[in-house]
Write a protein that holds these residues in place. Structure first.
Motif, PDB file in Angstrom:
ATOM      1  N   ASN A 105     -21.687   3.661  -4.612  1.00 45.71           N
ATOM      2  CA  ASN A 105     -21.268   4.686  -5.657  1.00 45.71           C
ATOM      3  C   ASN A 105     -20.314   4.154  -6.784  1.00 45.71           C
ATOM      4  O   ASN A 105     -20.238   3.012  -6.913  1.00 45.71           O
ATOM      5  N   GLU A 106     -19.799   5.167  -7.772  1.00 42.66           N
ATOM      6  CA  GLU A 106     -19.152   4.546  -8.814  1.00 42.66           C
ATOM      7  C   GLU A 106     -17.789   3.996  -8.506  1.00 42.66           C
ATOM      8  O   GLU A 106     -17.261   3.250  -9.181  1.00 42.66           O
ATOM      9  N   LEU A 107     -17.204   4.228  -7.176  1.00 43.80           N
ATOM     10  CA  LEU A 107     -16.012   3.741  -6.728  1.00 43.80           C
ATOM     11  C   LEU A 107     -16.032   2.518  -5.884  1.00 43.80           C
ATOM     12  O   LEU A 107     -15.034   1.917  -5.720  1.00 43.80           O
ATOM     13  N   HIS A 151     -12.784  -0.795  -3.625  1.00 50.66           N
ATOM     14  CA  HIS A 151     -12.616   0.575  -3.920  1.00 50.66           C
ATOM     15  C   HIS A 151     -11.626   0.539  -5.342  1.00 50.66           C
ATOM     16  O   HIS A 151     -10.597   0.193  -5.329  1.00 50.66           O
ATOM     17  N   THR A 152     -12.243   1.055  -6.394  1.00 54.61           N
ATOM     18  CA  THR A 152     -11.782   1.037  -7.520  1.00 54.61           C
ATOM     19  C   THR A 152     -11.478   2.927  -7.936  1.00 54.61           C
ATOM     20  O   THR A 152     -12.577   3.314  -8.635  1.00 54.61           O
ATOM     21  N   GLY A 153     -10.446   3.239  -7.597  1.00 53.68           N
ATOM     22  CA  GLY A 153     -10.292   4.597  -8.156  1.00 53.68           C
ATOM     23  C   GLY A 153      -9.313   4.949  -9.187  1.00 53.68           C
ATOM     24  O   GLY A 153      -8.676   3.826  -9.968  1.00 53.68           O
ATOM     25  N   GLU A 154      -9.164   5.999  -9.645  1.00 54.95           N
ATOM     26  CA  GLU A 154      -8.273   6.585 -10.885  1.00 54.95           C
ATOM     27  C   GLU A 154      -6.949   6.122 -10.680  1.00 54.95           C
ATOM     28  O   GLU A 154      -6.185   5.604 -11.349  1.00 54.95           O
ATOM     29  N   LYS A 155      -6.371   6.128  -9.519  1.00 52.07           N
ATOM     30  CA  LYS A 155      -4.931   5.999  -9.166  1.00 52.07           C
ATOM     31  C   LYS A 155      -4.794   4.795  -8.072  1.00 52.07           C
ATOM     32  O   LYS A 155      -3.932   4.188  -8.149  1.00 52.07           O
ATOM     33  N   PHE A 156      -5.785   4.554  -7.065  1.00 48.92           N
ATOM     34  CA  PHE A 156      -5.775   3.533  -6.209  1.00 48.92           C
ATOM     35  C   PHE A 156      -6.879   2.556  -6.278  1.00 48.92           C
ATOM     36  O   PHE A 156      -8.032   2.989  -6.359  1.00 48.92           O
ATOM     37  N   LYS A 199      -5.867  -6.240  -0.160  1.00 51.51           N
ATOM     38  CA  LYS A 199      -4.930  -6.180  -1.323  1.00 51.51           C
ATOM     39  C   LYS A 199      -4.940  -4.488  -1.629  1.00 51.51           C
ATOM     40  O   LYS A 199      -5.978  -3.636  -1.525  1.00 51.51           O
ATOM     41  N   PHE A 200      -3.666  -3.985  -2.139  1.00 53.18           N
ATOM     42  CA  PHE A 200      -3.761  -2.470  -2.455  1.00 53.18           C
ATOM     43  C   PHE A 200      -2.984  -2.405  -3.706  1.00 53.18           C
ATOM     44  O   PHE A 200      -1.832  -3.139  -4.004  1.00 53.18           O
ATOM     45  N   VAL A 201      -3.536  -1.730  -4.634  1.00 57.95           N
ATOM     46  CA  VAL A 201      -2.971  -1.366  -6.106  1.00 57.95           C
ATOM     47  C   VAL A 201      -2.641   0.073  -6.443  1.00 57.95           C
ATOM     48  O   VAL A 201      -3.664   0.981  -6.270  1.00 57.95           O
ATOM     49  N   TYR A 202      -1.512   0.681  -6.648  1.00 53.80           N
ATOM     50  CA  TYR A 202      -1.179   1.847  -7.115  1.00 53.80           C
ATOM     51  C   TYR A 202      -1.333   1.669  -8.715  1.00 53.80           C
ATOM     52  O   TYR A 202      -0.329   0.936  -9.383  1.00 53.80           O
ATOM     53  N   GLU A 207       1.465   6.384 -21.470  1.00 52.30           N
ATOM     54  CA  GLU A 207       1.422   5.777 -22.452  1.00 52.30           C
ATOM     55  C   GLU A 207       1.374   4.411 -22.045  1.00 52.30           C
ATOM     56  O   GLU A 207       0.785   3.404 -23.196  1.00 52.30           O
ATOM     57  N   SER A 208       1.675   3.885 -20.980  1.00 50.23           N
ATOM     58  CA  SER A 208       1.427   2.616 -20.816  1.00 50.23           C
ATOM     59  C   SER A 208       0.835   2.365 -19.302  1.00 50.23           C
ATOM     60  O   SER A 208       0.958   3.460 -18.644  1.00 50.23           O
ATOM     61  N   LEU A 209      -0.020   1.519 -18.773  1.00 49.69           N
ATOM     62  CA  LEU A 209      -0.690   1.575 -17.587  1.00 49.69           C
ATOM     63  C   LEU A 209       0.252   0.361 -16.798  1.00 49.69           C
ATOM     64  O   LEU A 209       0.030  -0.606 -17.044  1.00 49.69           O
ATOM     65  N   SER A 210       0.464   0.818 -15.618  1.00 44.69           N
ATOM     66  CA  SER A 210       1.296   0.009 -14.589  1.00 44.69           C
ATOM     67  C   SER A 210       0.329  -0.239 -13.535  1.00 44.69           C
ATOM     68  O   SER A 210      -0.410   0.750 -13.125  1.00 44.69           O
ATOM     69  N   ARG A 211       0.328  -1.636 -13.070  1.00 40.82           N
ATOM     70  CA  ARG A 211      -0.358  -1.867 -11.639  1.00 40.82           C
ATOM     71  C   ARG A 211       0.634  -2.479 -10.709  1.00 40.82           C
ATOM     72  O   ARG A 211       0.954  -3.518 -10.799  1.00 40.82           O
TER      73      ARG A 211
END
Length: 383
Positions: A105-107, A151-156, A199-202, A207-211
């Motif tokens: 799917n999209e994610l 898995h590529t979500g908006e937050k995770f 691997k896990f990313v939040y 104004e800035s994108l943090s990963r």
């Protein structure tokens, strides 16, 4: 403690997973095949502080690399492949990456083949042409043979992968891993096998994108002489921020390799290889890296952007008597249409590619060496 799993168990699970996935893919539909071809041609000028003859003639300018990139999609499957051709002295021609994928799917996606290992800041933990020190010990832009779920979500974001082995070019019973490769992997009398990655990313910020993320790696090291299984493990904590024209990357890695070598062989070092040549790396180390860049938009002829950067890394070796390694690259990337030019001043201390003796700079090192530097200009046309 992670429980060791036998090669047979891993292999059975791996092949059953691949078979099941292929059965799922076969029922998907796409009417027309799509194919995109791209690539790059690059040239390189360098002037090195430790090469007296080169300094007298004002440096050298020559061929760097030609590559072909292919992307294709048909009946629900998609493909991504990149083949590179270097000079014979740097390993000649080899596949950098090559995998078949599917979008659930999209994610969610899955990749099968020679795909990037989900570990640390990706795609690169650097901004310059040289990469960061992480690349030279197999911890940046590494590619291995296996299966990866994304898995590529908006937050995770999270990825899980199983790699049967590094890119394998020789299939003999006791054949060493070929050094003619893009990614640095364990070579010599040991082989990377049955590797697990997570691997896990939040992601946060307006104004800035943090990963903010963490990565884990655990796998086997099979010794061709003893026919026994050692292991290796690595952990990374990483943070990347993009705010307007600025980008910053910070990362900490701790890694340990425990090969089952023959009696009398040192277990404080392992052999890694890429670009046609092997060298030693400390078996236990911490690695700290920090990279920052800023984009400056310009309108001067074909030039549209300048990206200024500084990338620093420090390799702390845990074995007694070993000397640490350092690397710093300051430079600018000039974007002009399809031409991208990196102008770098790369400095290294106990660094195999920056003034070292190549063989043991990343292992025991030499406390008496000095910092060396290389002024480098890489010009590439990307199509």
């Amino acid at each position: 403690m992670l429980k060791k799993i036998t090669c047979l168990q891993f292999s059975k699970t791996f092949y059953l997973t691949v078979l099941a996935l292929l059965m799922v893919f076969s029922i998907m539909a796409q009417e027309k095949p799509e194919v995109k071809i791209g690539g790059a041609l690059r040239f390189n000028y360098n002037l090195s502080s430790w090469k007296e003859g080169q300094k007298k003639r004002g440096g050298d300018f020559g061929y760097d690399m030609f590559r072909i990139n292919t992307k294709a999609a048909y009946k629900g499957l998609f493909l991504n492949a990149e083949y590179r051709m270097y000079a014979d002295g740097f390993g000649g021609g080899f596949l950098k990456q090559g995998w078949v994928g599917y979008n659930f799917n999209e994610l969610e996606q899955i990749h099968i083949g020679l795909t990037q290992v989900p570990f640390g800041i990706q795609q690169y933990n650097s901004h310059n042409w040289f990469f960061n020190l992480t690349y030279y010990v197999g911890m940046e832009d590494d590619h291995d043979m296996g299966v990866k779920y994304l898995h590529t979500g908006e937050k995770f974001e999270y990825q899980f992968a199983f790699f049967k082995n590094a890119e394998e070019l020789r299939f003999g019973n006791n054949t060493e891993t070929s050094p003619n490769r893009y990614s640095y992997d364990i070579a010599g009398r040991d082989k990377e096998i049955n590797q697990l990655n997570g691997k896990f990313v939040y992601k946060f910020g307006k104004e800035s994108l943090s990963r903010l993320g963490v990565s884990l790696e655990y796998g086997g090291l099979y010794n061709l002489d003893t026919e026994e299984m050692g292991d290796h493990a690595a952990f990374a904590a990483h943070y990347e921020i993009t705010k307007g024209k600025w980008n910053g990357k910070a990362q900490f890695i701790t890694a340990s390799y425990n090969p089952k070598k023959t009696e009398g062989e040192s277990t404080d070092v392992v052999t890694m290889a890429a670009y046609g040549a092997p060298y030693e790396v400390a078996a236990d180390f911490n690695l700290y890296s920090l990279a920052i860049s800023r984009n400056v938009a310009v309108e001067k002829g074909p030039v549209s952007n300048l990206q200024f950067y500084n990338n620093f890394a420090f390799m702390q070796k845990k074995a007694s008597g070993f000397t640490d390694s350092y690397m710093n690259v300051t430079g600018v990337l000039i974007s002009a249409g399809s031409v991208y030019t990196y102008i770098d001043y790369a400095a290294g201390y106990n660094h195999s590619w920056l003034g070292g003796n190549f063989v043991d700079d990343f292992s025991k090192g030499n406390a008496d060496v000095e910092w060396e530097a290389r002024f480098n200009i890489n010009i590439g046309y990307y199509f």
